[in-house]
Design an enzyme around this catalytic site. Sequence first.
Site, PDB file in Angstrom:
ATOM      1  N   ASP A 213      -2.621  -9.278 -28.150  1.00  0.00           N
ATOM      2  CA  ASP A 213      -3.581  -8.213 -28.817  1.00  0.00           C
ATOM      3  C   ASP A 213      -3.589  -8.235 -30.406  1.00  0.00           C
ATOM      4  OD1 ASP A 213      -5.670  -6.439 -27.982  1.00  0.00           O
ATOM      5  OD2 ASP A 213      -4.405  -5.130 -29.318  1.00  0.00           O
ATOM      6  N   GLU A 270      11.905 -21.116 -25.309  1.00  0.00           N
ATOM      7  CA  GLU A 270      13.224 -20.908 -24.590  1.00  0.00           C
ATOM      8  C   GLU A 270      12.860 -20.796 -23.155  1.00  0.00           C
ATOM      9  OE1 GLU A 270      15.919 -17.972 -25.523  1.00  0.00           O
ATOM     10  OE2 GLU A 270      15.413 -17.957 -27.834  1.00  0.00           O
TER      11      GLU A 270
END
Length: 563
Positions: A213, A270
């Site tokens: 956001d 990751e």
Amino acid sequence: MTSSPFRDTREKPVGTDWWRGAVLYQVYPRSFADHNGDGVGDLPGIIERLSYIAGLGVDAVWISPFFKSPMKDFGYDVEDYRDVDPLFGTLADFDRLIERAHALNLKVMIDQVVSHTADTHAWFQESRASRDNPRADWYVWADAQPDGSPPNNWLSVFGGSSWQWDTRRRQYYLHNFLTAQPDLNFHNPAVRAAVLSDIRFWLDRGVDGFRLDTTNYYFHDQALRSNDPLPPDINRAPAHNPYDLQAHVHDKNRPENVLFLEEVRTLLDEYGAASVGEVGDADALATMLAYTAGDRRLHMTYSFSMLSPDASAAHLRRQVEQFEAAAAEPGQGGWACWTIGNHDAERVLTRWKGTGAPESFVRVMLTMLVSLRGSVCWYQGDELALEQADLPFEALVDPPGIAFWPEYKGRDGCRTPIPWQADAPHAGFSGGLDVKPWLPVVDAHRPRAVDVSEADPHAPLHYMRALLPWRRSFPALVKGGIRFLDAPEPVMALVREAPLRKLGPSLLIVLNLGTEPLQITLDDAPASVPMNVPGLPDAQRARRTGTHFSLPPHGIYFGALEA
């Protein structure tokens, strides 16, 4: 704050690009499905309806905030980043949602609202207590000017100054939105580390990505310089909000932002997770490109460029061409996520004046959206051809709608509950017969409820279910290049180019975005073999003879380019 009880052990497909060309379905939890009958949608309600979402043919579900919150901005004011608000359920419910979605081959992306917190967040409560506590510098604090006025002229998106006086510290704090949403100080490395830790918490629970956001609001100008006015030639401010009269170069869009986004990308890589960033600005193109440059920042960004009232083919083409041209520059790259509807914008059927031909309008606009180069966000209920709900003032709960009434009625009209069953109480959204939903279920939506659409073979819901799997079978549409052909308004004509010929054909697409039949000639249209788009009614199929195209209202033509 609740800690993660486990680490997700699924194999992490580091470096995969499932998100590239994906279709994301946005769920606004409060209005999707109410399981416990309290009038507010919840996570168990979403779980019960995940098969509906998967059946649309989308690739992922994006869930708006469900974190613990005082709900002054309906979840976009987060009190605890690591817990589910009891209104929506529990962490165990979220874990069940992840498990069920993955079983349906749906990715799950969640909203991460980190530019600000709720003023009830423990971080802010500690920060405001004094000027020398461990979190004193976790938020943006500033002294008053000698006359007691705010530090500068920055304005809140929701109205008034973006500075609020706090009597405890005898300083102002920054809030770009509600006064109850104080802005975090991203210049503090401890804040950035805490935000990344909270993101990792949800990655460990198995989420596949994040919608970030207000990504261009993270950093502020440390010198607190006032903003200049927008030049008159680009002043497009609506009368209701003076926020749009400023050039927001000091309170957002700061260059430091890109370095933090690189930290976010490193973490996401990751896990093989994806990101899409919201860029809210009058001129968002440069920011969108900067935030996705070089595959080292965000995976995708979207702006409000297709959420404006302008539905002309020229406007839509211009947004894509400008982004693609800039992304092709050396060292740029970048990937857009296009959307024509979300929880902050008037429903597309109303905004783009599709009333009167809702079925054909939804088909052509969905086709247009998924034909562009980029990924796609689709807002819940648009597949049902829902129009903007017309609510009276006394039914409003959205703060800016209340503040700016009647010139601006806020966002409640696009957030009303989804109608699942036309004749059921509350249209099947909630089983709580004695509890009113948090926003009214409008009677105008009942004839377009899911059960009505299911029974109608011509409903746009069925076209979406046919179109999206078909689209996925063409690499040209998912990841291929794009070029537009000159065509008269309101026609959009484009070619999607296959990455490699052996991966399938390049495609010619011609769309009539208007409500009148058209006869046009496209002299530069490449030779093509007409394709049968599944689920498209005959009345909406366009015809080609040489370079001549016969386009019915909201007509659609797909052709495979000849080798």
